[in-house]
Design an enzyme around this catalytic site. Structure first.
Site, PDB file in Angstrom:
ATOM      1  N   TYR A   1      77.455  52.562  21.704  1.00 20.76           N
ATOM      2  CA  TYR A   1      76.997  54.039  21.517  1.00 20.76           C
ATOM      3  C   TYR A   1      76.964  54.088  19.806  1.00 20.76           C
ATOM      4  O   TYR A   1      75.992  54.902  19.553  1.00 20.76           O
ATOM      5  CB  TYR A   1      78.377  54.837  21.868  1.00 20.76           C
TER       6      TYR A   1
ATOM      7  N   LYS B   1      69.714  57.148  22.617  1.00 19.80           N
ATOM      8  CA  LYS B   1      69.024  56.326  21.890  1.00 19.80           C
ATOM      9  C   LYS B   1      67.630  56.236  21.296  1.00 19.80           C
ATOM     10  O   LYS B   1      66.966  55.562  20.562  1.00 19.80           O
ATOM     11  CB  LYS B   1      69.201  55.067  22.675  1.00 19.80           C
TER      12      LYS B   1
ATOM     13  N   PRO C   1      67.778  59.981  28.235  1.00 23.88           N
ATOM     14  CA  PRO C   1      68.685  60.390  27.114  1.00 23.88           C
ATOM     15  C   PRO C   1      70.301  60.275  27.169  1.00 23.88           C
ATOM     16  O   PRO C   1      71.069  60.492  25.978  1.00 23.88           O
ATOM     17  CB  PRO C   1      68.596  61.832  27.113  1.00 23.88           C
TER      18      PRO C   1
ATOM     19  N   TYR D   1      80.805  63.929  28.186  1.00 22.68           N
ATOM     20  CA  TYR D   1      79.968  63.537  29.145  1.00 22.68           C
ATOM     21  C   TYR D   1      80.793  63.698  30.508  1.00 22.68           C
ATOM     22  O   TYR D   1      81.796  63.118  30.523  1.00 22.68           O
ATOM     23  CB  TYR D   1      79.692  61.946  28.803  1.00 22.68           C
TER      24      TYR D   1
ATOM     25  N   HIS E   1      81.117  62.474  14.275  1.00 24.81           N
ATOM     26  CA  HIS E   1      81.653  62.310  15.341  1.00 24.81           C
ATOM     27  C   HIS E   1      82.304  61.072  15.580  1.00 24.81           C
ATOM     28  O   HIS E   1      81.539  59.899  15.734  1.00 24.81           O
ATOM     29  CB  HIS E   1      80.749  62.912  16.661  1.00 24.81           C
TER      30      HIS E   1
HETATM   31  C1  PHB Z   1      72.002  66.167  22.530  1.00 25.34           C
HETATM   32  O1  PHB Z   1      72.714  66.734  21.558  1.00 25.34           O
HETATM   33  O2  PHB Z   1      70.862  66.766  22.659  1.00 25.34           O
HETATM   34  C2  PHB Z   1      72.361  65.055  22.947  1.00 25.34           C
HETATM   35  C3  PHB Z   1      73.474  64.359  22.669  1.00 25.34           C
HETATM   36  C4  PHB Z   1      73.949  63.421  23.436  1.00 25.34           C
HETATM   37  C5  PHB Z   1      73.143  62.476  24.112  1.00 25.34           C
HETATM   38  C6  PHB Z   1      71.962  63.362  24.599  1.00 25.34           C
HETATM   39  C7  PHB Z   1      71.281  64.166  23.907  1.00 25.34           C
HETATM   40  O3  PHB Z   1      73.501  61.646  24.878  1.00 25.34           O
END
Ligand code: PHB
Ligand code: APR
Length: 393
Positions: free
Chosen positions: A388, A300, A296, A204, A75
Site C-alpha cells: 500500500y 496505484k 482503483p 475500506y 496518512h
Molecule cells: C481517493 O481518495 O480518490 C481514493 C483513495 C483510495 C483509493 C482510491 C481512491 O484506494
C-alpha cells in the site's frame, strides 16, 4: 506546415506526460507536450488521490513539491471495516515508518501545468489528430492539427503518455503487442462533497451491500465511493440515495460518523485490470495509463505512472549524458516488473473487498477467508502495508 524540433515529443498532458516533461526539463532535455483537450478540462478531471512516498519524492525532485508538502495530508494508517468491526492497519508501524500522502491527482496536474508554464515550457492544448510517424527510425515525428493548420514535431524519442484511449499503444504492431486484461462486474460511483471526513484515516469497507470507500481531499472535502453496477445511470442516484447507501455500508457503531454535505461531483468509474506488453517499440515508449490500467482499490494508477516516468526519465538522461542506451533497452522490462506487482496488489484488494454477486460459492468463501486471515495475521498485514505504501522504484 509549422515544424518544431525537440528531443522528446510527449503525447498527453496527464500526470505521466507532465511529470516526465518537468524532470527532463530540469536535466536540460527539451520536450514538447501535445494534449488533445483544453487546459480547463485537463485541470478539472477528478481522479484518485493517494500518493506513495516515491511519488512524493519524485514530485519534490522535479521542483513541484511545495504545495503538496503544504496541503497534502499524511496518512499513517488505513481502516478496514468488515462484519461490523473496524480494524486499523498501521502502515507506519508495519513498514518501519513509511506512510502515504492524500493529495488529489487534480492538484498534482494543476501544479505540474503551472510549473511548466512558469518555466516557459512548450505545452500545447487542443491538438487534434495527433499521429505518430517513423517510430522505428532515429527521427520519429508527430503531426497534429491546431485550428486550421497542420503542425509537425520532429524528435529523437516519443513518449506515449496519452492514457488508455490515446493513439500511442495503437502504434505498436499487432504482431508485437500482447494485452492482458480483466474486466470486473462492477464499477465505483464516486462523489466529491463538502463535508468533514468520516474518520482520521480512509475506511475500506467490505459489506454485504457492496464495497464502499470513505476518503477525503481535505478536512472539509470528502471523496467517497460505493460499489455499483458498471452501467449505473447517475439519474438513479440522487444525493440522498448516495448518502443513505454510504451510511448503510459502514459498521453500525460508525454510521453516526458520516456527515453529509453539498455534493459537487458525481461519476461512475468502470473497473478493469489491463497490461500491454512491451512498453517500447523503436523510439516510442509508453508510460502511465497508455500501457496499463489498475482498478482503483489500491490507489496505484497515478503511482504507477510516476514509477514509469522515473525509469523512463533516467533512461533518457543516461542517453543524452553518457550516450548509453542500456536504460532505454531495459525500460519495458524494468517498468513491467513493478507494474505486475502493483497489478497483483490491485486485483487482490479488489477481489477481497468487493461483492461479486449473490452466489455463496467456493470463491466467495475463499475471498472472505482471505480478508479474515489478513486482519488476523501480522505477517499478512505487513505485506498489505508494504504494498500500500508502495514498493521501491
Ligand atoms: C481517493 O481518495 O480518490 C481514493 C483513495 C483510495 C483509493 C482510491 C481512491 O484506494
Ligand atoms: N492526443 C493528445 N493527447 C491525448 C490523446 C491524443 N489523441 N488521447 C489522450 N490524450 C491525453 C488525455 O487527454 C490526457 O490528458 O493524454 C492524457 C493522458 O492522461 P491520463 O489519462 O491522466 O493518464 P496518465 O498521465 O498516464 O496518468 C495516469 O491517470 O487515469 C489515471 O488512474 C490513472 O491515476 C492514473 C493516472
Amino acid at each position: 506546415m509549422g515544424t518544431t524540433r525537440t528531443q522528446v515529443g510527449i503525447i498527453g498532458a496527464g500526470p505521466a506526460g507532465l511529470l516526465l516533461a518537468q524532470i527532463l526539463d530540469k536535466a536540460g532535455i527539451s520536450t514538447v507536450i501535445l494534449e488533445r483537450r483544453d487546459r480547463s478540462y485537463v485541470e478539472g478531471r477528478i481522479r484518485a488521490g493517494v500518493l506513495e512516498q516515491g511519488t512524493v519524492d519524485l514530485m519534490r525532485a522535479a521542483g513541484v513539491g511545495e504545495r503538496l508538502d503544504r496541503e497534502g495530508l499524511i496518512h499513517k494508517g488505513i481502516y478496514f471495516s468488515v462484519d461490523d468491526v473496524r480494524t486499523q492497519i498501521d502502515l507506519e508501524e508495519l513498514t518501519g515508518g513509511r506512510h502515504v500522502v492524500v493529495y488529489g491527482q487534480t492538484e498534482v496536474t494543476k501544479d505540474l501545468i503551472a510549473a511548466r508554464l512558469a518555466a516557459g515550457g512548450d505545452l500545447r492544448f487542443d491538438c487534434v489528430d495527433v499521429t505518430l510517424h517513423d517510430v522505428e527510425s532515429d527521427k520519429p515525428r508527430l503531426t497534429y492539427v491546431s485550428g486550421d493548420s497542420e503542425h509537425e514535431v520532429v524528435c529523437d524519442f516519443i513518449a506515449g503518455c496519452d492514457g488508455f484511449h490515446g493513439p500511442s499503444r495503437q502504434a505498436l504492431p499487432a504482431s508485437l503487442l500482447k494485452v492482458y486484461e480483466r474486466v470486473y462486474p462492477f464499477g465505483w460511483l464516486g462523489i466529491l462533497a463538502q463535508a468533514p471526513p468520516v474518520a482520521d484515516e480512509l475506511i475500506y469497507s467490505r459489506h454485504p451491500r457492496g464495497f464502499a470507500l470513505y476518503s477525503m481531499r481535505s478536512m472539509k472535502v470528502v471523496r467517497h465511493y460505493i460499489q455499483c453496477l458498471p452501467d449505473t445511470d447517475l439519474e438513479d442516484w440522487p444525493d440522498d440515495r448516495v448518502w443513505d447507501e454510504l451510511r448503510l455500508r459502514l459498521a453500525p457503531q460508525d454510521q453516526h460518523l458520516l456527515q453529509t454535505g453539498k455534493v459537487f461531483e458525481k461519476s461512475v468509474t468502470p473497473m478493469r485490470s489491463f497490461v500491454a506488453e512491451p512498453m517500447r517499440f523503436g523510439r516510442l515508449f509508453l508510460a502511465g495509463d497508455a500501457g496499463h490500467i489498475v482498478p482503483p482499490t489500491g490507489a496505484k494508477g497515478l503511482n504507477l505512472a510516476a514509477s514509469d516516468v522515473h525509469y523512463l526519465s533516467r533512461a533518457l538522461m543516461a542517453f543524452y549524458a553518457e550516450n548509453s542506451e542500456a536504460g532505454l533497452d531495459t525500460y519495458s522490462e524494468t517498468a513491467l516488473a513493478r507494474i505486475w506487482k502493483a497489478q497483483r496488489f490491485s486485483w487482490w484488494m479488489t477481489s477481497m473487498l468487493h461483492n461479486f454477486g449473490p452466489a455463496d460459492d467456493f470463491d466467495t468463501r475463499v475471498r472472505g477467508a482471505e480478508l479474515a486471515y489478513v486482519l488476523s495475521s501480522r505477517a499478512a498485514m505487513t505485506s498489505l502495508a508494504e504494498n500500500y505504501v508502495g514498493l521501491p522504484f
